[in-house]
Design an enzyme around this catalytic site. Structure first.
Site, mmCIF file in Angstrom:
data_model
loop_
_atom_site.group_PDB
_atom_site.id
_atom_site.type_symbol
_atom_site.label_atom_id
_atom_site.label_comp_id
_atom_site.label_asym_id
_atom_site.label_seq_id
_atom_site.Cartn_x
_atom_site.Cartn_y
_atom_site.Cartn_z
ATOM 1 N N ASP A 28 0.840 -1.199 0.000
ATOM 2 C CA ASP A 28 0.000 0.000 0.000
ATOM 3 C C ASP A 28 0.880 1.256 0.000
ATOM 4 O OD1 ASP A 28 -2.340 1.464 0.137
ATOM 5 O OD2 ASP A 28 -3.131 0.413 1.887
ATOM 6 N N ASP A 52 -10.876 1.933 -3.510
ATOM 7 C CA ASP A 52 -11.406 1.640 -2.178
ATOM 8 C C ASP A 52 -12.928 1.655 -2.185
ATOM 9 O OD1 ASP A 52 -9.181 1.078 -0.769
ATOM 10 O OD2 ASP A 52 -8.902 3.084 0.043
HETATM 11 C C1 DGJ Z 1 -5.845 1.882 1.834
HETATM 12 C C2 DGJ Z 1 -6.200 0.725 0.949
HETATM 13 O O1 DGJ Z 1 -6.654 1.174 -0.274
HETATM 14 C C3 DGJ Z 1 -7.226 -0.148 1.652
HETATM 15 O O2 DGJ Z 1 -7.613 -1.210 0.821
HETATM 16 C C4 DGJ Z 1 -6.659 -0.662 2.936
HETATM 17 O O3 DGJ Z 1 -5.596 -1.541 2.676
HETATM 18 C C5 DGJ Z 1 -6.197 0.495 3.803
HETATM 19 N N1 DGJ Z 1 -5.330 1.382 3.089
HETATM 20 C C6 DGJ Z 1 -5.510 -0.001 5.044
HETATM 21 O O4 DGJ Z 1 -5.041 1.004 5.801
#
Ligand code: DGJ
Length: 736
Positions: A466, A536
């Site tokens: 991430d 997301d």
């Molecule tokens: C941002 C990501 O896009 C999410 O899927 C998740 O992994 C969160 N971070 C976790 O903090």
């Protein structure tokens, strides 16, 4: 057919005007031609890019009005037009004037061929090579430049685009992607008008939320999916980019793409070189989908890490439990995904931090040790549980980042990006900081995070990598004062070096590029990653729009697409699981929920979807996309299909995007099938009490492509199961 590159000799034999000494370089793929004139001592000209030219047409090209524009315009002499490169020479001279010194071609082991046209400034020892790499199997040509400073002092690169393309003025339309966090991959289609159209990114770390470094240009007016001459361009870079099209008073739209040079002038000391990222070009007369198919094939075969390996069906823990990680919960989730037929469980954020446990997003990044309060038996025990359930285990990290509340930051405040004399701006959670990947010591740390985890726990099959912050301050504590403008570029050079080391040591781990959702859907990062997280936002209805746009440039195999809870956590929309599954199945299928909260009926539907997806996985993940009806056209339905290259198997998706009583929807006509083949229709993920009227029936490809099938507007289910959503997934299998 083999890719051919011919240097065709002089203009006299080719019929070029006697005043021009032509040295034609034909950079062709089976269906496209890029024609250059590279006469030694002259400037490199581009004559044509588009449909493949026959020898006859090539011979008469000059008389037909070839573009004869500089193939890579440089700044300084007659500086009215836009330039691809602008340089300040060691003595302060701001003009560059290059001439061709040679042409060379080399075959590469992956079947591609590189043509390099070498040039040198007429008065300065400044070398500029323009390169073209042809991929015959995919009709893609990558272009990039490399420069070398042989002058006595430092040369400053003020602009250094990867490539330039003149496109004949006309009813040319630009297709581009725009959006934001949780709304990535939106499609915008507009005609090119006079003036400059600019697409750029300045995030520093992530580059595909608000815009994308890929475009298409439709040469025959409003873009069509399966007809029309279309050029595709994808800048393969993970950092700040700039793509622009200058439509001036000439007969051309001038397209440039490269690293965004704003605040990023690059100093080359004597003897130093600079290589730009590649710009991938493709051309198809089969419309937007034709360009997508070329990019998808090229991506899978040449750029995406392990692009020809099937992806597993996974459950990711984020929306199921967020930071509430503990051993029994993880074990329960693993059991549940295994029982539904899933193949992998990924433990997302919240598992780490010793001195500072990661209970929310304001601490611990950088402290990649297990939180033994949450997971007393550590990672190995989770891997063992996964194994017991017959599935694989994956883990989340965010290695480019730290928090002010972390042991890493306490020990090494000098590793973060910050401007001198000012406090560092803090991001997510009010404390997040970006590590300075320009610094080799930081590169080592990031390498070690992955290396230590995967070496200590060889059972880790998947990493979700991430990156949840932009570069928030322009300042490197590592770079010298006179090279501060290198920060954005050196960050990505550092990232690439680190990823090279990681992949050399750990080639088989599946790694997802996630960046605040879909911030890293780009061909610059994907050589080290197996897939990206699309967004997301997992709302199935909005995903149709986002995945539609994303599919312009990226194949389904790379597009993480998960069934999430209802009501959805982002839009709060309630969508039946059938529809959620039918949308998720058009990408790399996964789940993003707590299975404990599903009803048995929902679990049954997901189990069926997983089993059906396994059967069609090769078609979805390796097939050719044919987009049929766009959700952006507001027709109440969206539809696309994937077809195997042999055209013996296909999957057709149909999603209703709005519901009204007695509404009239278009009957969707299929594409990409073999008209002479006969296909049997089978519905997948069926929830209806009775089969569709055409279930099990056979049709010719010709019929399906001229008439399509009449899809009922609603599902035939028990009264209490009715909803305002309707979708169908049909498999079309050749009957031999
Ligand atoms: C941002 C990501 O896009 C999410 O899927 C998740 O992994 C969160 N971070 C976790 O903090």
């Amino acid at each position: 057919m083999k890719q051919s590159l011919l240097i065709l000799g002089s203009m006299l034999t080719l019929g070029f005007p006697a005043t021009i000494n032509a040295e034609i370089v034909n950079v062709s793929t089976p269906n496209t031609s890029l024609i250059l004139n590279a006469e030694k001592g002259g400037s490199l000209k581009i004559l044509h890019y588009g449909d493949r030219l026959s020898a006859t047409d090539l011979n008469s090209l000059s008389e037909a009005g070839a573009s004869w524009r500089d193939a890579y315009p440089v700044y300084g002499i007659l500086p009215q037009g836009e330039a691809a490169m602008s340089v300040t020479h060691a003595d302060g001279n701001m003009t560059t004037d290059v001439e061709v010194t040679g042409v060379e071609t080399k075959n590469d082991t992956d079947g591609s061929t590189v043509t390099t046209i070498s040039m040198r400034d007429k008065v300065y020892p400044f070398d500029l090579n323009v390169n073209y790499r042809t991929y015959p199997g995919e009709d893609v040509i990558e272009t990039w430049v490399d420069v070398k400073n042989n002058e006595k002092g430092t040369v400053k690169l003020n602009r250094f685009m990867s490539g330039y393309l003149p496109v004949r003025y006309g009813n040319v339309w630009l297709s581009q992607l725009y959006g934001s966090w949780a709304n990535e991959g939106r499609v915008s289609e507009t005609p090119l008008t006079h003036g400059v159209r600019m697409i750029k990114n300045k995030d520093g770390a992530r580059n595909s939320h608000t815009s994308h470094g890929e475009i298409m240009l439709s040469l025959d007016g409003k873009p069509q999916e399966n007809t029309g001459r279309t050029i595709g361009a994808a800048l393969c870079y993970s950092g700040n980019y700039k793509l622009f099209i200058d439509t001036d008073d000439s007969n051309y739209h001038h397209f440039f793409a490269g690293i965004n040079e704003e605040n990023s002038a690059y100093n080359l000391k004597k003897g130093e070189s600079f290589v730009t990222p590649p710009l991938a070009l493709t051309y198809s007369d089969e419309g937007l989908s034709g360009v997508s198919r070329n990019f998808h094939r090229w991506g899978r075969n040449h750029r995406l890490h392990d692009g020809n390996k099937e992806r597993k069906i996974l459950l990711n823990s984020w929306e199921g439990v967020y930071f509430d990680i503990d051993e029994p919960t993880m074990a329960g989730m693993m059991e549940d995904i295994a029982s539904m037929g899933g193949e992998l469980f990924v433990m997302d954020d919240g598992w780490f931090g010793d001195k500072y446990p990661r209970d929310n997003d304001s601490t611990s990044l950088g402290d990649w040790v297990v939180d033994t309060d949450k997971l007393p038996n550590g990672i190995q025990s989770l891997i063992d549980t996964a194994e017991k359930n017959g599935i694989k285990f994956g883990i989340w990290i965010e290695p480019e980042m730290t928090n002010t509340v972390s042991e890493l930051y306490e020990k090494h405040p000098e590793y973060i990006i910050k401007a001198p004399k000012r406090p560092a701006t803090q991001g997510r959670g009010g404390t997040q900081l970006v590590l300075d990947l320009a610094n080799p010591k930081v590169q080592d740390i990031v390498f070690q995070v992955v290396d230590t985890l995967t070496t200590k726990y060889p059972g880790i099959d998947y990493i979700k990598w991430d990156a949840n912050a932009p570069i928030m301050d322009h300042g490197s504590q590592y770079l010298t004062a006179d090279n501060q403008s290198h920060l954005y570029i050196d960050y990505h050079k550092g990232l690439e070096k680190t990823l090279d080391r990681i992949r050399a040591a750990h080639p088989n781990v599946t790694i997802q590029a996630c960046a605040s959702g879909g911030g890293r859907a780009n061909w610059g990062i994907l050589p080290w990653f197996d897939e990206f997280w699309t967004s997301d936002n997992n709302d199935a209805l909005q995903r149709i729009y986002m995945q539609w746009g994303t599919s312009y440039f990226f194949p389904a195999i790379a597009m993480g697409s998960h069934i999430s809870a209802s009501p959805n956590h982002q839009t709060f929309r309630r969508i039946p699981v059938k529809f959620r599954a039918d949308v998720a199945m058009s990408g790399r299928l996964g789940l993003e929920l707590q299975p404990k909260n599903m009803t048995d009926e929902e679990k049954g539907i997901v189990k069926q979807a997983i089993s059906d997806y396994k059967a069609i996985r090769p078609i979805v993940q390796f097939g050719d996309i044919y987009r049929l009806v766009s959700p952006y056209d507001g027709k109440g339905v969206a539809s696309l299909m994937y077809v195997t290259p042999e055209k013996d198997d296909a999957v057709f998706y149909w999603w209703k995007t709005e519901t009204f009583m007695n509404q009239q929807l278009p009957r969707v006509v299929m594409a990409g099938l073999n008209p002479d083949k006969t296909y049997k229709v089978t519905e997948l993920n069926r929830i209806d009490n009775e089969p569709l009227s055409f279930e099990g029936k056979t049709f010719t490809g010709k019929y399906l492509m001229s008439n399509g099938l009449e899809i009922p507007l609603t599902h035939k289910v028990d009264y209490h199961k009715n909803s305002d959503y309707s979708s169908r997934v049909l498999r079309l299998t050749e009957v031999k």
